[in-house]
Design a protein around this motif. Structure first.
Motif, PDB file in Angstrom:
ATOM      1  N   GLY A  29      60.289  -3.890  28.147  1.00  0.00           N
ATOM      2  CA  GLY A  29      58.947  -3.324  28.298  1.00  0.00           C
ATOM      3  C   GLY A  29      58.125  -3.308  27.020  1.00  0.00           C
ATOM      4  N   ALA A  30      58.649  -3.901  25.951  1.00  0.00           N
ATOM      5  CA  ALA A  30      57.920  -3.863  24.675  1.00  0.00           C
ATOM      6  C   ALA A  30      56.669  -4.739  24.725  1.00  0.00           C
ATOM      7  CB  ALA A  30      58.821  -4.309  23.534  1.00  0.00           C
ATOM      8  N   GLY A  31      56.694  -5.774  25.554  1.00  0.00           N
ATOM      9  CA  GLY A  31      55.550  -6.696  25.615  1.00  0.00           C
ATOM     10  C   GLY A  31      55.896  -8.090  25.110  1.00  0.00           C
ATOM     11  N   LYS A  32      57.194  -8.437  25.119  1.00  0.00           N
ATOM     12  CA  LYS A  32      57.637  -9.762  24.652  1.00  0.00           C
ATOM     13  C   LYS A  32      57.044 -10.873  25.505  1.00  0.00           C
ATOM     14  CE  LYS A  32      61.898  -8.881  25.603  1.00  0.00           C
ATOM     15  NZ  LYS A  32      61.718  -7.511  26.098  1.00  0.00           N
ATOM     16  N   THR A  33      57.203 -10.730  26.829  1.00  0.00           N
ATOM     17  CA  THR A  33      56.733 -11.776  27.749  1.00  0.00           C
ATOM     18  C   THR A  33      55.225 -11.932  27.628  1.00  0.00           C
ATOM     19  OG1 THR A  33      58.492 -11.049  29.209  1.00  0.00           O
ATOM     20  CG2 THR A  33      56.874 -12.542  30.156  1.00  0.00           C
ATOM     21  N   THR A  34      54.534 -10.807  27.514  1.00  0.00           N
ATOM     22  CA  THR A  34      53.069 -10.834  27.413  1.00  0.00           C
ATOM     23  C   THR A  34      52.648 -11.607  26.158  1.00  0.00           C
ATOM     24  OG1 THR A  34      53.047  -8.698  28.516  1.00  0.00           O
ATOM     25  CG2 THR A  34      51.015  -9.350  27.393  1.00  0.00           C
ATOM     26  N   LEU A  35      53.286 -11.305  25.027  1.00  0.00           N
ATOM     27  CA  LEU A  35      52.936 -11.999  23.780  1.00  0.00           C
ATOM     28  C   LEU A  35      53.353 -13.479  23.856  1.00  0.00           C
ATOM     29  CD1 LEU A  35      51.838 -11.887  20.848  1.00  0.00           C
ATOM     30  CD2 LEU A  35      54.164 -11.339  20.111  1.00  0.00           C
ATOM     31  N   ALA A  36      54.554 -13.729  24.362  1.00  0.00           N
ATOM     32  CA  ALA A  36      55.049 -15.115  24.427  1.00  0.00           C
ATOM     33  C   ALA A  36      54.129 -15.976  25.305  1.00  0.00           C
ATOM     34  CB  ALA A  36      56.478 -15.131  24.966  1.00  0.00           C
ATOM     35  N   ARG A  37      53.697 -15.421  26.446  1.00  0.00           N
ATOM     36  CA  ARG A  37      52.806 -16.189  27.338  1.00  0.00           C
ATOM     37  C   ARG A  37      51.456 -16.430  26.682  1.00  0.00           C
ATOM     38  NH1 ARG A  37      54.246 -13.163  32.977  1.00  0.00           N
ATOM     39  NH2 ARG A  37      56.181 -14.296  33.388  1.00  0.00           N
ATOM     40  N   ALA A  38      50.975 -15.426  25.935  1.00  0.00           N
ATOM     41  CA  ALA A  38      49.674 -15.580  25.264  1.00  0.00           C
ATOM     42  C   ALA A  38      49.749 -16.663  24.193  1.00  0.00           C
ATOM     43  CB  ALA A  38      49.246 -14.243  24.668  1.00  0.00           C
ATOM     44  N   VAL A  39      50.853 -16.677  23.424  1.00  0.00           N
ATOM     45  CA  VAL A  39      51.014 -17.708  22.386  1.00  0.00           C
ATOM     46  C   VAL A  39      51.091 -19.087  23.059  1.00  0.00           C
ATOM     47  CG1 VAL A  39      52.534 -18.590  20.561  1.00  0.00           C
ATOM     48  CG2 VAL A  39      52.161 -16.134  20.755  1.00  0.00           C
ATOM     49  N   TYR A  40      51.876 -19.168  24.114  1.00  0.00           N
ATOM     50  CA  TYR A  40      52.059 -20.433  24.864  1.00  0.00           C
ATOM     51  C   TYR A  40      50.700 -20.986  25.316  1.00  0.00           C
ATOM     52  CZ  TYR A  40      53.885 -23.380  28.732  1.00  0.00           C
ATOM     53  OH  TYR A  40      54.182 -24.419  29.592  1.00  0.00           O
ATOM     54  N   LYS A  41      49.890 -20.085  25.891  1.00  0.00           N
ATOM     55  CA  LYS A  41      48.583 -20.494  26.401  1.00  0.00           C
ATOM     56  C   LYS A  41      47.674 -20.943  25.246  1.00  0.00           C
ATOM     57  CE  LYS A  41      44.981 -18.690  29.368  1.00  0.00           C
ATOM     58  NZ  LYS A  41      44.307 -17.443  29.644  1.00  0.00           N
ATOM     59  N   GLN A  42      47.685 -20.157  24.184  1.00  0.00           N
ATOM     60  CA  GLN A  42      46.829 -20.436  23.026  1.00  0.00           C
ATOM     61  C   GLN A  42      47.176 -21.780  22.368  1.00  0.00           C
ATOM     62  OE1 GLN A  42      44.698 -17.998  22.439  1.00  0.00           O
ATOM     63  NE2 GLN A  42      44.053 -17.986  20.315  1.00  0.00           N
ATOM     64  N   LEU A  43      48.442 -22.157  22.475  1.00  0.00           N
ATOM     65  CA  LEU A  43      48.888 -23.397  21.820  1.00  0.00           C
ATOM     66  C   LEU A  43      48.821 -24.612  22.742  1.00  0.00           C
ATOM     67  CD1 LEU A  43      51.918 -22.070  19.745  1.00  0.00           C
ATOM     68  CD2 LEU A  43      49.592 -22.488  18.998  1.00  0.00           C
ATOM     69  N   GLY A  44      48.162 -24.447  23.875  1.00  0.00           N
ATOM     70  CA  GLY A  44      47.971 -25.604  24.751  1.00  0.00           C
ATOM     71  C   GLY A  44      48.975 -25.711  25.883  1.00  0.00           C
ATOM     72  N   GLY A  45      49.769 -24.652  26.112  1.00  0.00           N
ATOM     73  CA  GLY A  45      50.705 -24.632  27.247  1.00  0.00           C
ATOM     74  C   GLY A  45      51.695 -25.781  27.204  1.00  0.00           C
ATOM     75  N   GLU A  46      51.948 -26.368  28.368  1.00  0.00           N
ATOM     76  CA  GLU A  46      53.039 -27.352  28.451  1.00  0.00           C
ATOM     77  C   GLU A  46      52.769 -28.629  27.665  1.00  0.00           C
ATOM     78  OE1 GLU A  46      53.844 -28.702  32.411  1.00  0.00           O
ATOM     79  OE2 GLU A  46      51.726 -28.851  32.923  1.00  0.00           O
ATOM     80  N   LYS A  47      51.522 -28.834  27.275  1.00  0.00           N
ATOM     81  CA  LYS A  47      51.214 -30.033  26.473  1.00  0.00           C
ATOM     82  C   LYS A  47      51.972 -29.987  25.131  1.00  0.00           C
ATOM     83  CE  LYS A  47      47.199 -32.478  24.587  1.00  0.00           C
ATOM     84  NZ  LYS A  47      46.945 -32.031  23.217  1.00  0.00           N
ATOM     85  N   ASN A  48      52.026 -28.803  24.525  1.00  0.00           N
ATOM     86  CA  ASN A  48      52.627 -28.683  23.189  1.00  0.00           C
ATOM     87  C   ASN A  48      53.865 -27.810  23.122  1.00  0.00           C
ATOM     88  OD1 ASN A  48      50.515 -30.190  21.965  1.00  0.00           O
ATOM     89  ND2 ASN A  48      49.204 -28.378  21.983  1.00  0.00           N
ATOM     90  N   CYS A  49      54.113 -27.033  24.168  1.00  0.00           N
ATOM     91  CA  CYS A  49      55.175 -26.005  24.050  1.00  0.00           C
ATOM     92  C   CYS A  49      56.223 -26.076  25.162  1.00  0.00           C
ATOM     93  CB  CYS A  49      54.595 -24.599  24.163  1.00  0.00           C
ATOM     94  SG  CYS A  49      53.188 -24.263  23.169  1.00  0.00           S
ATOM     95  N   VAL A  50      57.406 -25.623  24.792  1.00  0.00           N
ATOM     96  CA  VAL A  50      58.453 -25.326  25.781  1.00  0.00           C
ATOM     97  C   VAL A  50      58.668 -23.815  25.696  1.00  0.00           C
ATOM     98  CG1 VAL A  50      60.879 -25.581  26.365  1.00  0.00           C
ATOM     99  CG2 VAL A  50      59.636 -27.527  25.466  1.00  0.00           C
ATOM    100  N   TYR A  51      58.809 -23.179  26.852  1.00  0.00           N
ATOM    101  CA  TYR A  51      59.016 -21.723  26.907  1.00  0.00           C
ATOM    102  C   TYR A  51      60.409 -21.467  27.470  1.00  0.00           C
ATOM    103  CZ  TYR A  51      57.850 -16.855  28.149  1.00  0.00           C
ATOM    104  OH  TYR A  51      57.808 -15.482  28.250  1.00  0.00           O
ATOM    105  N   LEU A  52      61.256 -20.852  26.664  1.00  0.00           N
ATOM    106  CA  LEU A  52      62.616 -20.536  27.127  1.00  0.00           C
ATOM    107  C   LEU A  52      62.783 -19.028  27.161  1.00  0.00           C
ATOM    108  CD1 LEU A  52      64.685 -22.978  24.847  1.00  0.00           C
ATOM    109  CD2 LEU A  52      63.898 -23.402  27.168  1.00  0.00           C
ATOM    110  N   THR A  53      63.138 -18.489  28.311  1.00  0.00           N
ATOM    111  CA  THR A  53      63.403 -17.053  28.365  1.00  0.00           C
ATOM    112  C   THR A  53      64.912 -16.821  28.524  1.00  0.00           C
ATOM    113  OG1 THR A  53      63.074 -14.996  29.566  1.00  0.00           O
ATOM    114  CG2 THR A  53      62.655 -17.005  30.811  1.00  0.00           C
ATOM    115  N   HIS A  54      65.426 -15.949  27.686  1.00  0.00           N
ATOM    116  CA  HIS A  54      66.860 -15.626  27.725  1.00  0.00           C
ATOM    117  C   HIS A  54      67.244 -15.076  29.102  1.00  0.00           C
ATOM    118  CE1 HIS A  54      70.263 -13.817  24.930  1.00  0.00           C
ATOM    119  NE2 HIS A  54      70.660 -14.891  25.569  1.00  0.00           N
ATOM    120  N   ASP A  55      66.280 -14.422  29.784  1.00  0.00           N
ATOM    121  CA  ASP A  55      66.525 -13.852  31.121  1.00  0.00           C
ATOM    122  C   ASP A  55      67.111 -14.880  32.097  1.00  0.00           C
ATOM    123  OD1 ASP A  55      65.552 -11.401  30.380  1.00  0.00           O
ATOM    124  OD2 ASP A  55      63.699 -11.528  31.534  1.00  0.00           O
TER     125      ASP A  55
END
Ligand SMILES: Nc1ncnc2c1ncn2[C@@H]1O[C@H](COP(=O)(O)OP(=O)(O)O)[C@@H](O)[C@H]1O
Ligand SMILES: O=c1ccn([C@@H]2O[C@H](COP(=O)(O)O)[C@@H](O)[C@H]2O)c(=O)[nH]1
Length: 229
Positions: A23-49
């Motif tokens: 509940g700290a806001g990890k997913t929220t921050l990670a998704r925001a960074v992902y979006k800001q960096l161009g999403g799937e064009k430039n990033c891979v998102y791995l969740t430990h979950d």
């Protein structure tokens, strides 16, 4: 200066790890960074979950009593393997996990290597081999009262849990494991973000995005420091 490329040259990628309590806001921050960096064009998102161990061989009642906040509940060695594959320029086939049944689903996701790899999870800074793979380590911090309220809202809406089950799980496992594993892992962080404060999160998002765009080679550096004299 000319560079020599060989078939064994590693794919150049930069890895961002985002840890913090539930509940700290990890997913929220990670998704925001992902979006800001161009999403799937430039990033891979791995969740430990997605790397929770499959419990489908156990009766449902036993599954729901599992301690999901201890590092042993996750197959972190598989996450490390996937990170290494992506860094070597290989495709990785990622698992998915169903929180309702506490089991891996038959669905896998094939991901191609990208310049930026974002890894997120409560326990990612507790595994030394995983920590070694992370270039930038961010810990998202919030007061435990804030986190538990956020978790109640999220788990009732998104994870199909009752208030009683959330409270029992919190007292039995989430809170003690946070104290034993998650909180001490904050010492591994390069940056600590205060998610109680929207401004702190926004500043962290802007700083991380700018840094990663340059470090990941997506934007050229505006600094003169590295220019030939
Ligand atoms: N900075 C914040 N301020 C207010 N609410 C937030 C903030 N970050 C996250 N939340 C909310 O808290 C809940 C949990 O956030 P989430 O990012 O899923 O946490 P985590 O991944 O760390 O468990 C979500 O409903 C989200 O909208
Ligand atoms: O089957 C499961 C697996 C995990 N959990 C809980 O999830 C959180 C971690 O996810 P966040 O998104 O960071 O909150 C962890 O605290 C586990 O208790 C679960 O309830 N069921």
């Amino acid at each position: 200066m000319a560079t020599t490329e060989t078939a064994t040259t590693a794919f150049e990628s930069i890895t961002l790890g985002i840890a913090g309590g539930t509940g700290a806001g990890k997913t929220t921050l990670a998704r925001a960074v992902y979006k800001q960096l161009g999403g799937e064009k430039n990033c891979v998102y791995l969740t430990h979950d997605h790397y929770y161990r499959d419990l489908s061989h156990k009766p449902m009642e036993e599954r729901s009593k599992t301690n999901f906040d201890h590092p042993d509940s996750l197959e972190t060695e598989l996450l490390v393997q996937h990170l290494q594959e992506l860094k070597q320029g290989k495709i990785a086939v990622l698992p998915t996990y169903d929180f309702a049944t506490h089991s891996r689903t038959p669905v896998t996701t094939m991901v191609h290597p990208k310049k930026i790899i974002i890894v997120e999870g409560i326990l990612i800074f507790t595994h030394p081999e995983l920590v070694k793979e992370l270039d930038i380590k961010v810990f998202v911090d919030a007061d435990s009262d804030t986190r538990v309220v956020r978790r109640i809202r999220r788990d009732t809406v998104e994870r199909g849990r009752t208030l009683d089950s959330i409270m029992l799980q919190y007292e039995t496992y989430v809170k003690p494991m946070h104290a034993e594993w998650v909180a001490p892992s904050k010492a591994k962080a390069d940056v600590i973000v205060n998610s109680e404060n929207g401004q702190s999160t926004n500043i962290a998002l802007a700083m991380l995005s700018n840094h990663l765009l340059v470090a990941g080679g997506i934007l050229p550096s505006t600094s003169n420091e590295n220019q030939d004299r």
